[in-house]
Design a protein around this motif. Sequence first.
Motif, PDB file in Angstrom:
ATOM      1  N   ILE A   1      22.343  40.819  -1.779  1.00 30.89           N
ATOM      2  CA  ILE A   1      23.496  40.167  -1.152  1.00 30.89           C
ATOM      3  C   ILE A   1      23.118  39.798   0.277  1.00 30.89           C
ATOM      4  CG2 ILE A   1      25.923  40.410  -0.500  1.00 30.89           C
ATOM      5  CD1 ILE A   1      26.086  42.668  -2.648  1.00 30.89           C
ATOM      6  N   ILE A   2      23.232  38.530   0.629  1.00 31.97           N
ATOM      7  CA  ILE A   2      22.895  38.060   1.977  1.00 31.97           C
ATOM      8  C   ILE A   2      24.185  37.923   2.776  1.00 31.97           C
ATOM      9  CG2 ILE A   2      21.755  36.268   3.330  1.00 31.97           C
ATOM     10  CD1 ILE A   2      20.166  35.552   0.815  1.00 31.97           C
ATOM     11  N   GLY A   3      24.408  38.851   3.679  1.00 31.18           N
ATOM     12  CA  GLY A   3      25.643  38.881   4.466  1.00 31.18           C
ATOM     13  C   GLY A   3      26.334  40.217   4.310  1.00 31.18           C
TER      14      GLY A   3
ATOM     15  N   ILE B   1      25.398  48.943 -10.368  1.00 34.05           N
ATOM     16  CA  ILE B   1      24.280  48.006 -10.449  1.00 34.05           C
ATOM     17  C   ILE B   1      23.527  48.088  -9.127  1.00 34.05           C
ATOM     18  CG2 ILE B   1      23.609  45.593 -10.676  1.00 34.05           C
ATOM     19  CD1 ILE B   1      26.130  45.102 -12.305  1.00 34.05           C
ATOM     20  N   PRO B   2      22.248  48.512  -9.143  1.00 32.46           N
ATOM     21  CA  PRO B   2      21.491  48.615  -7.893  1.00 32.46           C
ATOM     22  C   PRO B   2      21.491  47.285  -7.138  1.00 32.46           C
ATOM     23  CG  PRO B   2      20.289  49.664  -9.678  1.00 32.46           C
ATOM     24  CD  PRO B   2      21.456  48.955 -10.301  1.00 32.46           C
ATOM     25  N   HIS B   3      21.678  47.367  -5.848  1.00 30.03           N
ATOM     26  CA  HIS B   3      21.760  46.153  -5.040  1.00 30.03           C
ATOM     27  C   HIS B   3      21.382  46.470  -3.602  1.00 30.03           C
ATOM     28  CE1 HIS B   3      25.619  48.218  -4.547  1.00 30.03           C
ATOM     29  NE2 HIS B   3      25.688  47.635  -3.355  1.00 30.03           N
ATOM     30  N   LEU B   4      21.141  45.432  -2.842  1.00 33.46           N
ATOM     31  CA  LEU B   4      20.803  45.562  -1.435  1.00 33.46           C
ATOM     32  C   LEU B   4      21.602  44.533  -0.655  1.00 33.46           C
ATOM     33  CD1 LEU B   4      18.871  47.236   0.336  1.00 33.46           C
ATOM     34  CD2 LEU B   4      17.179  45.408   0.082  1.00 33.46           C
ATOM     35  N   VAL B   5      22.225  44.973   0.442  1.00 27.90           N
ATOM     36  CA  VAL B   5      23.028  44.099   1.292  1.00 27.90           C
ATOM     37  C   VAL B   5      22.286  43.886   2.603  1.00 27.90           C
ATOM     38  CG1 VAL B   5      25.273  43.717   2.361  1.00 27.90           C
ATOM     39  CG2 VAL B   5      25.116  45.079   0.267  1.00 27.90           C
TER      40      VAL B   5
ATOM     41  N   PHE C   1      22.681  49.227   2.333  1.00 32.43           N
ATOM     42  CA  PHE C   1      22.757  48.273   3.447  1.00 32.43           C
ATOM     43  C   PHE C   1      21.483  48.326   4.280  1.00 32.43           C
ATOM     44  CE2 PHE C   1      27.018  48.123   2.124  1.00 32.43           C
ATOM     45  CZ  PHE C   1      27.632  47.040   2.715  1.00 32.43           C
ATOM     46  N   ALA C   2      20.941  47.153   4.558  1.00 41.54           N
ATOM     47  CA  ALA C   2      19.796  47.009   5.460  1.00 41.54           C
ATOM     48  C   ALA C   2      20.233  46.092   6.601  1.00 41.54           C
ATOM     49  CB  ALA C   2      18.594  46.436   4.724  1.00 41.54           C
ATOM     50  N   CYS C   3      20.525  46.670   7.746  1.00 42.99           N
ATOM     51  CA  CYS C   3      21.023  45.890   8.884  1.00 42.99           C
ATOM     52  C   CYS C   3      19.855  45.455   9.766  1.00 42.99           C
ATOM     53  CB  CYS C   3      22.028  46.717   9.674  1.00 42.99           C
ATOM     54  SG  CYS C   3      23.462  47.239   8.689  1.00 42.99           S
ATOM     55  N   GLY C   4      20.158  44.561  10.703  1.00 46.12           N
ATOM     56  CA  GLY C   4      19.119  44.039  11.574  1.00 46.12           C
ATOM     57  C   GLY C   4      18.173  43.084  10.877  1.00 46.12           C
ATOM     58  N   THR C   5      18.601  42.502   9.774  1.00 46.59           N
ATOM     59  CA  THR C   5      17.734  41.618   8.988  1.00 46.59           C
ATOM     60  C   THR C   5      18.166  40.158   9.143  1.00 46.59           C
ATOM     61  OG1 THR C   5      19.117  41.925   7.023  1.00 46.59           O
ATOM     62  CG2 THR C   5      17.226  43.373   7.262  1.00 46.59           C
TER      63      THR C   5
ATOM     64  N   LEU D   1      25.162  34.664  -1.906  1.00 43.74           N
ATOM     65  CA  LEU D   1      25.319  34.099  -0.569  1.00 43.74           C
ATOM     66  C   LEU D   1      26.685  34.505  -0.030  1.00 43.74           C
ATOM     67  CD1 LEU D   1      24.002  30.483  -1.331  1.00 43.74           C
ATOM     68  CD2 LEU D   1      22.682  32.500  -0.648  1.00 43.74           C
ATOM     69  N   ALA D   2      26.692  35.345   0.996  1.00 43.50           N
ATOM     70  CA  ALA D   2      27.948  35.848   1.560  1.00 43.50           C
ATOM     71  C   ALA D   2      27.862  35.852   3.082  1.00 43.50           C
ATOM     72  CB  ALA D   2      28.235  37.255   1.032  1.00 43.50           C
ATOM     73  N   THR D   3      27.293  34.785   3.651  1.00 46.09           N
ATOM     74  CA  THR D   3      26.982  34.768   5.075  1.00 46.09           C
ATOM     75  C   THR D   3      28.144  34.386   5.979  1.00 46.09           C
ATOM     76  OG1 THR D   3      26.218  32.479   4.892  1.00 46.09           O
ATOM     77  CG2 THR D   3      24.564  34.202   4.631  1.00 46.09           C
ATOM     78  N   GLY D   4      29.244  33.867   5.417  1.00 42.68           N
ATOM     79  CA  GLY D   4      30.327  33.404   6.276  1.00 42.68           C
ATOM     80  C   GLY D   4      29.986  32.068   6.908  1.00 42.68           C
TER      81      GLY D   4
END
Length: 537
Positions: free
Chosen positions: A18-20, A114-118, A189-193, A246-249
Amino acid sequence: MDLHDKEILPGEILPVVIIGNGPSGICLSYLLSGYTPYLSPQASHPNPLLHSKLGEQPHLSLLEQDLEYLCEGLEGRSSNPVAVLFDSLLLPDSDFGLDHTSPLEWRFEPERAIPHLVLGKGPPGGAWHAMEGSMLTLSLANWMELPGLKLKDWMRDKRRNVRNDRATPAEIASYYQHYVSQMSLEQSFACGTTVTSVTRQPSNQEGAPSYWRVTGLQRREGEELGDGSSVSEEVPFSLLAHNVVLATGTHDIPARLGVEGESLPFVCHSFWELEAAISRGELDQSSDPVLVVGAGLTAADAVLAAHHLNTPVYHAFRRSVRDPGLIFNQLPKLLYPEYHKVHQMMTQQQHQPSPPSEDHAQNLQHHSTPSSLTPPPSSYPGYLSFPRHRVVEFRPDRKCILESDSGQRTVVQVSKALVLIGAHPNLSFLNDNGRPLGINPDKAITCRRNPIEVHPFTNEVIAADGPGMYAMGPLVGENFVRFLKGGALAIASDLAKRQREGGGRGEGDLATDKLMNKWLDRQASTQTEAELSVRDL
């Protein structure tokens, strides 16, 4: 969290990236983490038809039901049917000011996860962290909340007196960040990306499905210096995923007028630049007027901020004050008194152009001078609106030329100009900035005029390079948090259906199963730790 701590093996294909990490990404992460909505056995819904449909298969979760069937006959303030459905279930009849209890109950079922990465540039909450200020949000507090954590209850714990049903952006940003922690979602969640590229990649094995490659940079803190500070560094990363969301706003790039002089130092494109000028003491009642361009809520906030300082305001916008499309004509007066006040000012304090003199009778464009800009007597001194006007030019001497729709021009002297006409998403990581994905592929993606075109009941992108690309939130036209949650439901439902059918994984079943088991073990461990910490309170 550092991407290197995610236990992702080289070549391992994630089910979802998930991007955003704004409210869209957070809500989808919640649904993908095993939190599952069901119809509560004791509950009822004020819409008898919807309640009857939900009762036909009460043993099934909402993620397993036919969303298109449930959406039939529902009406609401969103054009996306699943958004109307989920909003109706989370906040029944809220548009009528009623406080019905939601008929949904949430169960934590880790076997459904469901494994995921934000991925997100900043902390969870997205653009809300860049909007910290004292202004109240447009939406009522319960419209801003996410499933499982009542915003009003959280606010009461943070401040003694909840003076009304609306919160500040700072409170909302803090709530979203707390939500991720409270729901034990941090490990996803992976922030700073910063994502720099999303491309479709063919599989290395014949007959296997292709996948998505997501590359970018992650900001990491380096070694600590002698003075206690640290130097940050950006480390490249590359991820493979069966599905990408795509969830970037749409708040990344302020919209511009495209007129001469727009890059001059006194022309700003952000409300926060006005706040900075106020904090530096650059504006007061003796200043030349501030020109606010735009007729949205951010422009209204700027008018209120300047008016509060008794700084004169010129307010130019393209629409008529009675245009039904104007946001102020859609807001209940009792709930939004400050915006009703701005609308009154716009209506009662309009610039009255002087008629052309005989000397100008042959001229197509008549110029009013600043001395002719005396507002009519009223209760709002220091404010003058210019309905149905556009900006023609900004000049280095801080003069601005406005032109009415009849062609008459007015020159105003200003201290600052604020162009607040919306923003565009930053989709530079997609081919041609994502233009091919829009309803009109020849134009840039915008929330209102040209959103990304998606399937109405799955939110899968219609014109994507391959299957497994979804979009949600403002990118598909959903500006309000209360409705973007429907996009999360649509995507989670479609992914759950694919998981049940075993699709989209191909030869990677074994690797994905190992990832699933590892992820579930981590989820269970995190959940146990959360439960223990609650017991210790």
